[in-house]
Design a protein around this motif. Structure first.
Motif, PDB file in Angstrom:
ATOM      1  N   VAL A 167       9.281  -8.981  11.668  1.00 21.73           N
ATOM      2  CA  VAL A 167      10.302  -7.993  11.275  1.00 21.73           C
ATOM      3  C   VAL A 167      11.437  -8.691  10.529  1.00 21.73           C
ATOM      4  O   VAL A 167      11.930  -8.205   9.511  1.00 21.73           O
ATOM      5  N   ASN A 168      11.828  -9.861  11.027  1.00 24.63           N
ATOM      6  CA  ASN A 168      12.955 -10.579  10.419  1.00 24.63           C
ATOM      7  C   ASN A 168      12.681 -11.009   8.988  1.00 24.63           C
ATOM      8  O   ASN A 168      13.598 -11.127   8.193  1.00 24.63           O
ATOM      9  N   LYS A 169      11.407 -11.266   8.678  1.00 23.57           N
ATOM     10  CA  LYS A 169      11.133 -11.682   7.294  1.00 23.57           C
ATOM     11  C   LYS A 169      10.338 -10.644   6.513  1.00 23.57           C
ATOM     12  O   LYS A 169       9.750 -10.953   5.485  1.00 23.57           O
ATOM     13  N   ALA A 170      10.348  -9.395   7.006  1.00 22.84           N
ATOM     14  CA  ALA A 170       9.532  -8.348   6.382  1.00 22.84           C
ATOM     15  C   ALA A 170       9.861  -8.155   4.906  1.00 22.84           C
ATOM     16  O   ALA A 170       8.971  -8.070   4.068  1.00 22.84           O
ATOM     17  N   GLY A 171      11.155  -8.079   4.578  1.00 27.68           N
ATOM     18  CA  GLY A 171      11.555  -7.855   3.190  1.00 27.68           C
ATOM     19  C   GLY A 171      11.131  -9.001   2.304  1.00 27.68           C
ATOM     20  O   GLY A 171      10.652  -8.808   1.185  1.00 27.68           O
ATOM     21  N   LEU A 172      11.280 -10.233   2.806  1.00 32.14           N
ATOM     22  CA  LEU A 172      10.950 -11.427   2.016  1.00 32.14           C
ATOM     23  C   LEU A 172       9.441 -11.548   1.827  1.00 32.14           C
ATOM     24  O   LEU A 172       8.968 -11.930   0.770  1.00 32.14           O
TER      25      LEU A 172
END
Length: 342
Positions: free
Chosen positions: A51-56
């Motif tokens: 979730v923490n790196k979903a956008g990246l």
């Protein structure tokens, strides 16, 4: 370096230490339940990281898209589901899994079977990922009755029969809230240790709250009791201050706030959704279980939520849950409407 502070930091109540302490109260226990919980915790850590790196990592994209390497992209909720299914089966402790993402229940192959049924929503509120709103995983655990010949009837039991329930919220911090039938405890992930640390011991919901949480966009379709309750929240007849409205639209975040600050969370039935929108097995039951364990209540508009007996694994139900006195108020309104009809 402050060695005294570092030494103090080593005496931490991690989630596994907490669960092992609970296990030691039952001399007959074999540790199966502890193993199962450790696999759920591992799944939550994995999803938290994703979730923490979903956008990246472009994990927000629709399932079925391909990335530049030609690999198929997995949408975050699809990925989360796979993570939990694999973690739960590999624990060797599960027999039936019911996931929000899968139409059918999963019956674990006999060689990997255990005694537990797990119902879960791998990523509740996943439509909120794009805008950074808190989302979460919700789960409930039952003990199977017929280990040699499990059927769906083993799953379609009232929430009252649950052994444990919890959720993990992926927000400004990663928070794991758990009840094994002996109160509710909250743990926060320490990223430097990779461990969930006890930060909210023995959570008790205030007896009455100052917040109500509901999607008022559906107001024109509400029944009489819900409409009257919300009207009382905004325009109290007894001269008290009105309640504040807080609605995030992500069940885990709304329930988490209700649990800590008190108040009521409502997802009523309406003309558009006469059976409500939330799923009984893996949304209504686990959250109702946690509320009752914390001293609150959960009501469907007709009965105590945990007394419901579902007929289908994805059955839906209305729910009103939160502070004891606030839920009493809406129960009284439903009773009054029922009396008018009869």
């Amino acid at each position: 370096m402050d060695h005294a502070a570092e030494a103090h930091r080593t005496d931490l109540m991690t989630i596994m230490r907490h669960v092992l302490n609970e296990q030691s109260k039952y001399p007959e226990s074999r540790g199966d339940f502890t193993i199962l919980l450790s696999h759920i915790v591992l799944g939550c850590k994995f999803v938290c990281s994703a979730v923490n790196k979903a956008g990246l990592a472009k994990l927000i994209g629709l399932a079925g898209e391909t990335n530049v390497q030609g690999e198929e992209q997995k949408k975050l909720d699809v990925l989360s589901n796979e993570v939990f299914v694999k973690a739960l089966i590999s624990s060797g402790q599960t027999i039936i899994l019911v996931s929000e993402e899968d139409e059918e229940a999963i019956f674990v192959e006999p060689s990997k079977r255990g005694r537990y049924i797990v119902v879960f929503d791998p990523l509740d509120g996943s439509s909120n990922i794009d805008c950074g709103v808190s989302i979460g995983t919700i789960f409930g655990i039952y003990l199977v009755e017929h280990k040699d010949n499990p059927t769906l009837d083993d799953v379609l039991k009232p929430g009252e029969n649950m052994l444990a329930a919890g959720y993990c919220m992926y927000g400004s911090s990663c928070t794991f809230v758990l009840s094994t039938g002996n109160g509710v405890n909250g743990f926060t992930l320490d990223p430097s240790l990779g461990e969930f640390i006890l930060t909210h011991p023995d959570i008790k919901i205030p007896k009455k709250g100052k917040i109500y949480s509901v999607n008022e966009g559906n107001a024109k379709n509400w029944d009489k009791a819900t409409a009257k309750y919300v009207d009382n929240c905004k325009f109290p007849k007894d001269g008290s201050s009105p309640k504040s409205l807080r609605y995030i639209g992500s069940m885990v975040a709304d329930v988490h706030r209700t649990l800590l600050y008190g108040g009521i969370f409502l997802y009523p039935a309406d003309k558009k959704s006469p059976n409500g929108k939330l799923r009984v097995l893996y949304e209504v039951f686990p959250m109702s279980y946690l509320m009752e364990q914390a001293g609150g209540q959960a009501f469907t508009g007709k009965q105590r939520a945990l007394d419901l007996v579902p007929n289908k694994i994805h059955e839906r139900s209305p729910v009103f849950l939160g502070s004891y006195d606030d839920v009493e108020e809406i129960k009284a309104l439903y009773a009054a409407v029922e009396e008018e009809i009869t």
